[in-house]
Design a protein around this motif. Structure first.
Motif, PDB file in Angstrom:
ATOM      1  N   ARG A 214      28.133  -0.395  16.436  1.00 49.88           N
ATOM      2  CA  ARG A 214      28.269  -0.440  14.973  1.00 49.88           C
ATOM      3  C   ARG A 214      29.004   0.785  14.457  1.00 49.88           C
ATOM      4  O   ARG A 214      29.857   0.677  13.566  1.00 49.88           O
ATOM      5  N   PHE A 215      28.665   1.967  14.979  1.00 47.39           N
ATOM      6  CA  PHE A 215      29.355   3.185  14.558  1.00 47.39           C
ATOM      7  C   PHE A 215      30.822   3.146  14.988  1.00 47.39           C
ATOM      8  O   PHE A 215      31.707   3.564  14.230  1.00 47.39           O
TER       9      PHE A 215
ATOM     10  N   GLU B  22      32.721   0.536  15.382  1.00 44.79           N
ATOM     11  CA  GLU B  22      33.433  -0.411  14.533  1.00 44.79           C
ATOM     12  C   GLU B  22      33.712   0.176  13.149  1.00 44.79           C
ATOM     13  O   GLU B  22      34.775  -0.053  12.562  1.00 44.79           O
ATOM     14  N   ARG B  23      32.747   0.946  12.660  1.00 41.38           N
ATOM     15  CA  ARG B  23      32.897   1.492  11.304  1.00 41.38           C
ATOM     16  C   ARG B  23      33.828   2.693  11.259  1.00 41.38           C
ATOM     17  O   ARG B  23      34.658   2.823  10.342  1.00 41.38           O
TER      18      ARG B  23
ATOM     19  N   ALA C 139      24.038  -1.159  20.999  1.00 42.51           N
ATOM     20  CA  ALA C 139      24.225  -1.842  19.719  1.00 42.51           C
ATOM     21  C   ALA C 139      24.500  -0.851  18.591  1.00 42.51           C
ATOM     22  O   ALA C 139      25.379  -1.069  17.750  1.00 42.51           O
ATOM     23  N   VAL C 140      23.754   0.268  18.580  1.00 41.21           N
ATOM     24  CA  VAL C 140      23.969   1.292  17.551  1.00 41.21           C
ATOM     25  C   VAL C 140      25.351   1.902  17.701  1.00 41.21           C
ATOM     26  O   VAL C 140      26.093   2.076  16.724  1.00 41.21           O
TER      27      VAL C 140
END
Length: 363
Positions: free
Chosen positions: A216-217, A219-220, A212-213
């Protein structure tokens, strides 16, 4: 063959032979191998004194004119050499290993710094073993890579705010930023765990605390991965320009100590002051080429040659302190200038000229 692939860099022939051999061994971090001098010399007066000698002036002027002339000729002529085309093709196949290069180039010196008892730079003694060894091993494993690199960047910036002496290790900034952009790549723990987690029926996939972490990275920062070459060459270029300007030209007394301590005039029999002036100008020149991204791979090759010669010429120079630069320069050589570089602009210009000059074929 596309023009972007044909465009050559007659990169290293002049620089490596004429400049790196001349100044390479004086290109270490001066603070790592000398003590503060008892008396300092004015930088302008030092340069005037060195250049007042006709042989010194002739060498500096001749070298400068030669380099500028070569770069100008390459800008105008831009010849094609099959060997360089083949090299570019090989390097293009190495791009997938750039995240691994970067993780090694930061992970290894971080572990070494932790056990050696200094904070990022040998110039800043400090006990930060848990922090640096932890960051280093996680980068080497490639576990939660982007998050770990972001944490390392924040740790460096916080330490730098308290101790400006860490400017000697400023290459950590582009290194951490580049890893945030590219992630762990493969081989890495992130990649292996993502494969396991994405396989139906796996036990790890039911918990997966990292996925999950990482998502997010990804995607960003994933969409900005193409700028990694820009980040690396600008960051390393500024580091080299700083070394040349601040450590050599602006502090000639201490730089002369390096020349005297290692008897560098026995290697190339020139005036010690000319050693310092030549080293400073070379590092500034290489740094500026990297910053603007002009003949990037050639500049990276010269920078790498200078570092190698430093290790052989200065036996007590801390090797770990330069691994970061070695790794990032290797990545720059692999990637080239990337977007937002003069190389990219020239390639695009050649492509436009080729398309404009193309003769339409009859249907």
């Amino acid at each position: 063959m596309r023009a972007t692939e044909r465009r050559t860099t007659v990169d290293t022939v002049f620089f490596a032979a004429a400049l790196a051999a001349f100044a390479g061994r004086a290109s270490a971090h001066v603070d790592y191998v000398t003590d503060p001098p008892t008396a300092t010399r004015d930088a302008v007066e030092f340069a005037v004194e060195v250049l007042s000698e006709p042989p010194n002036l002739a060498l500096v002027a001749g070298g400068t004119v030669g380099v500028v002339g070569l770069l100008t000729a390459l800008f105008v002529v831009r010849p094609t050499i099959p060997d360089i085309d083949a090299l570019r093709s090989a390097l293009a196949s190495y791009r997938e290993y750039v995240p691994w290069m970067l993780r090694l180039s930061l992970g290894l010196p971080l572990v070494g710094a932790g056990f050696a008892g200094y904070l990022f730079s040998p110039a800043v003694p400090a006990e930060a073993r848990v922090l640096q060894v932890g960051l280093g091993f996680l980068l080497l494993f490639g576990l939660a890579t982007r998050a770990v690199a972001a944490a390392g960047l924040l740790a460096y910036l916080a330490a730098f705010a308290l101790n400006p002496g860490l400017v000697l290790a400023i290459e950590y900034v582009p290194g951490f930023v580049a890893i945030v952009l590219v992630g762990g790549g493969r081989p890495s723990a992130d990649h292996m765990l993502s494969v396991v987690a994405g396989t139906a029926g796996t036990y790890y996939g039911r918990v997966d605390p990292v996925g999950a972490v990482a998502a997010r990275f990804d995607e960003r920062f994933g969409p900005h991965e193409r700028y990694v070459a820009t980040v690396l060459r600008v960051g390393v270029g500024l580091a080299f320009a700083y070394l040349g300007l601040v450590e050599k030209l602006a502090d000639p007394s201490r730089a002369v100590q390096v020349v005297d301590k290692y008897d560098l005039t026995a290697v190339v029999p020139v005036d010690p002051g000319l050693w310092v002036l030549g080293a400073g100008l070379t590092e500034i020149g290489v740094g500026l080429l990297l910053v603007v991204g002009y003949y990037t791979r050639g500049a990276a090759a010269v920078a790498f040659t200078m570092l190698v010669m430093t290790l052989f010429g200065l036996p007590d120079d801390p090797v770990l302190a330069h691994i970061t630069l070695f790794g990032m320069i290797s990545a720059i050589f692999t990637l080239g200038g990337g977007p937002l570089s003069l190389d990219a602009w020239l390639s695009a210009s050649e492509e436009r000229d080729r398309d404009r000059d193309a003769v339409p074929t009859a249907d």
